[in-house]
Design an enzyme around this catalytic site. Structure first.
Site, PDB file in Angstrom:
ATOM      1  CB  SER A   1      -0.916   0.043   1.231  1.00  0.00           C
ATOM      2  OG  SER A   1      -1.639   1.259   1.232  1.00  0.00           O
TER       3      SER A   1
ATOM      4  CE  LYS B   1      -3.361  -2.200  -0.101  1.00  0.00           C
ATOM      5  NZ  LYS B   1      -3.748  -2.093  -1.436  1.00  0.00           N
TER       6      LYS B   1
ATOM      7  CG  HIS C   1      -4.799  -0.860   3.937  1.00  0.00           C
ATOM      8  ND1 HIS C   1      -5.070  -0.280   2.704  1.00  0.00           N
ATOM      9  CD2 HIS C   1      -4.003   0.009   4.589  1.00  0.00           C
ATOM     10  CE1 HIS C   1      -4.456   0.885   2.627  1.00  0.00           C
ATOM     11  NE2 HIS C   1      -3.805   1.092   3.757  1.00  0.00           N
ATOM     12  CG  ASN C   2      -7.303  -1.377  -0.425  1.00  0.00           C
ATOM     13  OD1 ASN C   2      -6.289  -1.145   0.215  1.00  0.00           O
ATOM     14  ND2 ASN C   2      -7.318  -1.432  -1.737  1.00  0.00           N
TER      15      ASN C   2
ATOM     16  CD  GLU D   1      -7.517   3.158   0.253  1.00  0.00           C
ATOM     17  OE1 GLU D   1      -6.436   2.618   0.537  1.00  0.00           O
ATOM     18  OE2 GLU D   1      -7.951   3.208  -0.914  1.00  0.00           O
TER      19      GLU D   1
HETATM   20  C1  6PG Z   1      -3.254   1.511  -1.545  1.00  0.00           C
HETATM   21  C2  6PG Z   1      -4.594   1.684  -2.210  1.00  0.00           C
HETATM   22  C3  6PG Z   1      -4.628   1.081  -3.568  1.00  0.00           C
HETATM   23  C4  6PG Z   1      -5.995   1.089  -4.226  1.00  0.00           C
HETATM   24  C5  6PG Z   1      -6.559   2.427  -4.447  1.00  0.00           C
HETATM   25  C6  6PG Z   1      -7.767   2.473  -5.365  1.00  0.00           C
HETATM   26  O1  6PG Z   1      -3.287   0.945  -0.458  1.00  0.00           O
HETATM   27  O2  6PG Z   1      -2.229   1.944  -2.060  1.00  0.00           O
HETATM   28  O3  6PG Z   1      -5.552   1.060  -1.433  1.00  0.00           O
HETATM   29  O4  6PG Z   1      -4.222  -0.248  -3.430  1.00  0.00           O
HETATM   30  O5  6PG Z   1      -5.861   0.491  -5.459  1.00  0.00           O
HETATM   31  O6  6PG Z   1      -6.857   3.025  -3.253  1.00  0.00           O
HETATM   32  O7  6PG Z   1      -8.877   1.869  -4.833  1.00  0.00           O
HETATM   33  P1  6PG Z   1     -10.319   2.150  -5.444  1.00  0.00           P
HETATM   34  O8  6PG Z   1     -10.150   2.401  -6.908  1.00  0.00           O
HETATM   35  O9  6PG Z   1     -11.105   0.905  -5.193  1.00  0.00           O
HETATM   36  O10 6PG Z   1     -10.828   3.335  -4.738  1.00  0.00           O
END
Ligand code: 6PG
Length: 476
Positions: A128, A182, A185-186, A189
């Protein structure tokens, strides 16, 4: 001289990871299906370190010292399988393949098992931090075998972000554990971004502040306990003026949020695990709702409340309330995500150290924040904490925030400003702390129409009421 590590797939993430290895003194073999990308990398960045260009997968494999360490950075899904199918016959026992893309952890489990049968290590690794992170130090979440991790650890430790002298990488657990973590994590996010967006919306439409003024508020908050990468970039985005129109950038962007799928996977997995990640689910649904242009168009005429927003005399208190609501909701979002990791760990036998996960999220990744150190500390103090909400520090913060949080949700509701993230977080908080839930009634309904049975508070066993007959209770 053989290369220490190889990278195949030189789109921006792969290229930046390769450069990061090279900048740390590792000799890196690089390959891309279209050779121009390989040549571009050497031409533009060859001076940064020691690169070995390879123009076929067999050249790439030949360029590597043994056991081979090879990072695959191609699109998730079919393209990854294709590359693995092509690579596997070229490799020898003990070689290590690392999938550093955003793969679905179930694919990673399948691939790991298949490659293990051929004597190969497959390490699904979360990475990430976006493009910048890949180059300057991402947070790295490898799964796979212990043996593979031992071979990778020194290299990953070199390229990872660093917090207080500790690299943001740890062996998360076996097979798909890295990609699972991960994925969560997302999901977190998504949740965090949604909460921040709601805070913005309240200040914009509840208080009538300009984006530039709200950027200042986020900067203030960033100096306090909300200090995080996401708050920081929020201030940047809100403060930005569109170069084409001179308007606030946020006002010219189409308000339909997209997603590549990791948030959705998080919720799908949570549904299967039975873990209530309501904050993440609302965030995913909020994005999909925003994208339903026709639906939104059709609903434009629906009646909303009157009222003129928060008065200027209340502005300061309201802003402080929003900060409290944001912080409290954020605690809930992370508590839910960590509970999902706990559930996944139990389900798949990964034995994941939650504190270690929090520790490697302190730097490099998109959700990086001082806050993660508080989570690390909470699990260090009590590794079997049932929920972060009951950690003494978080409990105190929630106690201090809750009145503000309730005011914000009720103000938003009366003004007709949607706050699915704030309100679901508050509902989760209230539901968890409730002594009795109306789930008892749901059980009664189920038993009434389907004889689905229920358990009792006063005795063990499974019961059924003769609803259609004499309505007596007896053991089923
Ligand atoms: C990271 C991000 C990355 C992810 C983007 C886009 O940890 O660097 O999570 O892996 O691809 O955030 O996610 P979306 O297009 O689903 O918003």
């Amino acid at each position: 001289e053989k290369a220490h590590i190889g990278v195949t797939g030189l789109a921006v993430m792969g290229r930046n990871l390769a450069r990061n290895f090279a900048r740390h003194g590792h000799r890196v073999a690089v390959h891309n299906r279209r050779r121009e990308r390989t040549d571009d990398l050497i031409e533009q960045f060859g001076g940064e370190g020691s690169f070995v260009p390879a123009y076929s997968l067999s050249e790439l494999v030949d360029a590597l010292e043994r056991p081979r360490r090879l990072v695959v950075m191609v699109k998730a899904g079919r393209p990854t399988d294709d590359v693995l199918d092509e690579l596997a016959p070229l490799l020898e026992e003990g070689d290590i393949l690392v999938d550093a893309g955003n793969a679905n952890f179930t694919d990673t489990r399948r691939r790991e098992a298949a490659l293990a049968e051929r004597g190969l290590h497959f390490v699904g690794s979360g990475v990430s931090g976006g493009e910048e992170g890949a180059l300057h130090g991402p947070s790295i979440m490898p799964g796979g075998s212990e043996a593979a991790y031992r071979e990778l650890a020194p290299l990953l430790g070199d390229i990872a972000a660093n917090v207080d002298g500790t690299p943001c990488v740890t062996h998360v657990g076996s097979d798909g554990a890295g990609h699972f973590v991960k994925m969560v994590h997302n999901g977190i996010e998504y949740s965090d971004m949604q909460l921040i967006a709601e805070a913005y919306d309240l200040l914009r439409h509840g208080l009538g502040r300009t984006p530039a003024a709200i950027a200042e508020t986020f900067l203030d908050w960033n100096a306090g306990r909300l200090d995080s990468y996401l708050i920081e970039i929020t201030a940047e985005v809100l403060g930005h003026t569109d170069s084409r129109t001179g308007k606030p950038f946020v006002d010219v962007v189409l308000d339909q949020a997209e997603q590549k799928g990791t948030g959705r996977w998080t919720v799908q997995s949570a549904l299967e695990l039975g873990t209530p990640v309501s904050g993440i689910a609302e965030a995913v649904f909020a994005r999909s709702l925003s994208g339903h242009a026709e639906l939104r168009e059709a609903a434009q005429g629906l009646p909303g409340p009157g009222g003129s927003g928060v008065s200027s005399g209340e502005a300061e208190r309201f802003t402080a309330d929003v900060e409290q609501a944001l912080y409290a909701s954020k605690i809930v979002a992370y508590a839910q995500g960590f509970n999902q990791i706990q559930a996944g760990s139990a389900e798949y036998g990964w034995n994941i150290d939650l504190g270690a996960v929090a520790a490697i999220w302190r730097g490099g990744c998109i959700i990086r924040a001082e806050f993660l150190d508080r989570i690390r500390a909470a699990y260090a103090a009590n590794p079997t904490l049932p929920t972060l909400l009951t950690d003494s520090g978080f409990q105190q913060a929630l106690g201090e925030a809750q009145e503000s949080w309730r005011r914000v949700v009720s103000t938003a509701t009366s003004l007709g400003i949607p706050v699915p993230g704030f309100s679901t977080a508050l509902a989760y908080y209230d539901a968890l702390r409730a002594a009795r839930l109306p789930a008892a009634l749901v059980q009664g309904q189920r038993d009434f129409f389907g004889a689905h049975t229920y358990r009792r508070t006063d005795t063990d066993g499974v019961f059924h009421t003769e609803w259609a007959a004499d309505r007596t209770e007896h053991e089923a």
